[in-house]
Design a protein around this motif. Sequence first.
Motif, PDB file in Angstrom:
ATOM      1  N   MET C  37      43.411  39.629  48.699  1.00  0.00           N
ATOM      2  CA  MET C  37      43.562  39.217  50.088  1.00  0.00           C
ATOM      3  C   MET C  37      43.697  37.703  50.175  1.00  0.00           C
ATOM      4  O   MET C  37      44.529  37.174  50.913  1.00  0.00           O
ATOM      5  CB  MET C  37      42.317  39.698  50.814  1.00  0.00           C
ATOM      6  N   HIS C  38      42.857  37.025  49.379  1.00  0.00           N
ATOM      7  CA  HIS C  38      42.897  35.567  49.354  1.00  0.00           C
ATOM      8  C   HIS C  38      44.288  35.094  48.946  1.00  0.00           C
ATOM      9  O   HIS C  38      44.916  34.293  49.644  1.00  0.00           O
ATOM     10  CB  HIS C  38      41.846  35.073  48.366  1.00  0.00           C
ATOM     11  N   ALA C  39      44.769  35.631  47.835  1.00  0.00           N
ATOM     12  CA  ALA C  39      46.085  35.225  47.340  1.00  0.00           C
ATOM     13  C   ALA C  39      47.148  35.492  48.386  1.00  0.00           C
ATOM     14  O   ALA C  39      47.976  34.628  48.705  1.00  0.00           O
ATOM     15  CB  ALA C  39      46.400  35.979  46.059  1.00  0.00           C
ATOM     16  N   ALA C  40      47.103  36.701  48.954  1.00  0.00           N
ATOM     17  CA  ALA C  40      48.193  37.091  49.841  1.00  0.00           C
ATOM     18  C   ALA C  40      48.161  36.317  51.148  1.00  0.00           C
ATOM     19  O   ALA C  40      49.173  35.762  51.569  1.00  0.00           O
ATOM     20  CB  ALA C  40      48.124  38.588  50.102  1.00  0.00           C
ATOM     21  N   SER C  41      46.978  36.255  51.791  1.00  0.00           N
ATOM     22  CA  SER C  41      46.985  35.722  53.155  1.00  0.00           C
ATOM     23  C   SER C  41      47.172  34.209  53.172  1.00  0.00           C
ATOM     24  O   SER C  41      47.868  33.688  54.040  1.00  0.00           O
ATOM     25  CB  SER C  41      45.714  36.126  53.894  1.00  0.00           C
ATOM     26  N   VAL C  42      46.590  33.503  52.210  1.00  0.00           N
ATOM     27  CA  VAL C  42      46.729  32.048  52.217  1.00  0.00           C
ATOM     28  C   VAL C  42      48.191  31.652  51.998  1.00  0.00           C
ATOM     29  O   VAL C  42      48.781  30.897  52.781  1.00  0.00           O
ATOM     30  CB  VAL C  42      45.827  31.411  51.139  1.00  0.00           C
ATOM     31  N   THR C  43      48.803  32.221  50.955  1.00  0.00           N
ATOM     32  CA  THR C  43      50.186  31.838  50.686  1.00  0.00           C
ATOM     33  C   THR C  43      51.111  32.347  51.772  1.00  0.00           C
ATOM     34  O   THR C  43      52.101  31.702  52.100  1.00  0.00           O
ATOM     35  CB  THR C  43      50.661  32.399  49.346  1.00  0.00           C
ATOM     36  N   SER C  79      48.818  36.086  61.872  1.00  0.00           N
ATOM     37  CA  SER C  79      48.621  36.389  60.453  1.00  0.00           C
ATOM     38  C   SER C  79      47.189  36.094  59.994  1.00  0.00           C
ATOM     39  O   SER C  79      46.544  36.957  59.393  1.00  0.00           O
ATOM     40  CB  SER C  79      49.664  35.627  59.633  1.00  0.00           C
ATOM     41  N   PRO C  80      46.633  34.913  60.274  1.00  0.00           N
ATOM     42  CA  PRO C  80      45.237  34.692  59.877  1.00  0.00           C
ATOM     43  C   PRO C  80      44.272  35.606  60.615  1.00  0.00           C
ATOM     44  O   PRO C  80      43.272  36.046  60.042  1.00  0.00           O
ATOM     45  CB  PRO C  80      44.989  33.230  60.241  1.00  0.00           C
ATOM     46  N   THR C  81      44.589  35.916  61.887  1.00  0.00           N
ATOM     47  CA  THR C  81      43.704  36.802  62.642  1.00  0.00           C
ATOM     48  C   THR C  81      43.651  38.182  62.009  1.00  0.00           C
ATOM     49  O   THR C  81      42.572  38.751  61.814  1.00  0.00           O
ATOM     50  CB  THR C  81      44.207  36.928  64.090  1.00  0.00           C
ATOM     51  N   ALA C  82      44.820  38.696  61.677  1.00  0.00           N
ATOM     52  CA  ALA C  82      44.870  40.014  61.045  1.00  0.00           C
ATOM     53  C   ALA C  82      44.140  39.974  59.707  1.00  0.00           C
ATOM     54  O   ALA C  82      43.390  40.899  59.375  1.00  0.00           O
ATOM     55  CB  ALA C  82      46.316  40.454  60.867  1.00  0.00           C
ATOM     56  N   GLY C  83      44.336  38.901  58.954  1.00  0.00           N
ATOM     57  CA  GLY C  83      43.662  38.792  57.663  1.00  0.00           C
ATOM     58  C   GLY C  83      42.158  38.761  57.826  1.00  0.00           C
ATOM     59  O   GLY C  83      41.423  39.465  57.111  1.00  0.00           O
ATOM     60  N   HIS C  84      41.691  38.004  58.784  1.00  0.00           N
ATOM     61  CA  HIS C  84      40.256  37.914  59.040  1.00  0.00           C
ATOM     62  C   HIS C  84      39.689  39.281  59.415  1.00  0.00           C
ATOM     63  O   HIS C  84      38.675  39.727  58.868  1.00  0.00           O
ATOM     64  CB  HIS C  84      40.020  36.915  60.173  1.00  0.00           C
ATOM     65  N   ALA C  85      40.375  39.955  60.340  1.00  0.00           N
ATOM     66  CA  ALA C  85      39.884  41.252  60.795  1.00  0.00           C
ATOM     67  C   ALA C  85      39.871  42.254  59.651  1.00  0.00           C
ATOM     68  O   ALA C  85      38.939  43.052  59.512  1.00  0.00           O
ATOM     69  CB  ALA C  85      40.758  41.766  61.935  1.00  0.00           C
ATOM     70  N   LEU C  86      40.869  42.169  58.806  1.00  0.00           N
ATOM     71  CA  LEU C  86      40.974  43.102  57.684  1.00  0.00           C
ATOM     72  C   LEU C  86      39.829  42.880  56.704  1.00  0.00           C
ATOM     73  O   LEU C  86      39.158  43.836  56.277  1.00  0.00           O
ATOM     74  CB  LEU C  86      42.330  42.883  57.000  1.00  0.00           C
TER      75      LEU C  86
END
Lengths: 332, 95, 117
Positions: C37-43, C79-86
């Motif tokens: 998740m870290h790799a995907a959402s940050v990049t 995008s960050p919101t979805a990542g956070h919620a996920l």
Amino acid sequence: MESFIHIIILSMLVTTAAAIVRVKDLFAVTMLAGIYGLLSASFFVLMDAHDVAFTEAAVGAGISTLLILTTLSMTGRFEKAAENPKSNYKPALALTLVTVTGALLIYGTQDMPAFGAADAPVQTHVVPRYLNDSATEIDIPNVVASVLASYRGYDTFGEVVVIFTAGIGVLALIMSTVSTAPVALRASMEEHVILRIVSKMLIPLILIFGLYVQFHGEYGPGGGFQAGVIFASAFFLYAMLFGLTAARKVVNSNWVQALAALGVLLYGSVGVLAMINGGNFLDYNFLAQDDVHGQHMGILFVELGVGITVASVMIIIFFTFSTHQQRDGEPD
Amino acid sequence: MFTAAAIAVLVAMALALVRAYAGPTLYDRILAVNVFGTKTVLLIAIVGFLTGRPEFLDIVMVYALMNFITVIGILRFFEYSVSHASANSETIKEQ
Amino acid sequence: MSMVTTYLSWALLVLGGFLCVSGSVGLLRFPDFFTRMHAASVTDTLATGMILVGLMLQAPTWIVFGKLVMILVFVLLTSPTAGHALAKAALHSGLKPLLPGKGGKIDADPRPSAGGV
């Protein structure tokens, strides 16, 4: 270069389809189906079918994934047949049938003209008429909209009625098992504060975008079908994050049901009005003093009818499914 | 340069597709779909420029929107049921 | 001036493309959900921003520019919101991050035990 991208996207489509067949977890299947929708929409974009891509993005990749998810949350996540090897699971016959049918279809393509051939029936039959005369007869930049709403107005009317019927079908099948008494709501994503705040900011923008797509459909990709789905998705967002009770306060179910019928009625009324003015059903030329003006008015109202019906039916289906799911999914 | 970016995005899409198929957890798949959606947004935007018709951008907007809504939908309908499902039974519906 | 913007746009596009690929390699190769998740959402967020800004620099009209800005704002919000919620949902459902002191050897079998298939 473009054909290279075509090949890559098509091979990804095939891979995804194979993966969908292989995976037994229906949730994973839904995810892969969403990817399939995204891929096919990309392909439509590459083939210059903007309006189709628009619809596929809104419906195929977005709403249908959501509706399948609501269904899955009612039915359960795993395929039943695989668990029981003694069941009537005989793939040989079905596989043969599919293979033979597929082979016949591929054989049939031999008779079809090459892709993009100038003498293909699709290029010689009615398309030249639409392309040549749309500019003078209807005078809107997006020929797809003029074909959809004016030249093929009957077909589109049929499609709207189909969508309306689908809404009625869902109501008739599922509403009967759901009492109208207020449902005890389970906490609906209350701990997702960030999600709620960001979505609250987005919902008005989504609604404005929906209206833009609705009324810009004559000039670019878009129109009633896409706009209805986008408009409805703002309400889905609200219902998912703040619960159905809150959403029902915003959109009254009875009103939505009335609106679903009203959209079809608006479409039909435009047709009847043309008849009253002395033309045929849905002949927009008779709506105003000069033909082009009449066409513009007709298309505007017809698309509005489509948008209202699609948005209302989507909201009806989603709310009905969610209500059902909430009751069934209630712990104990 | 548009070509290079388009190819990079296509490669990224293919890798995300593999992750969506491989799983192993539910959340990996959701993440993969989310990444795939963002990459599709980029691909269509780039292709619009590549073919010289940047009018595709309305479609890109719908993609971004639907991507977000799908993720929320997944969380809404599966967040609470998943832990139960994997713990005791294979169905979501608890009795 | 236009030379500068063109080169800048190319640089952003290439860098964004590189980030796309590297993020997806991370998504595929990293050992557990949270690292992926870290790799995907940050990049994802950075690459989207770079590519969209790169396209903006070559936008033929102001309408195209404006639409790209709107898409960028939308993606930067969602995008960050979805990542956070996920990530929150995953943690909530009992999926634990792979930590060195807690029995999770990073180079061991990359399949976490929690969660369904």
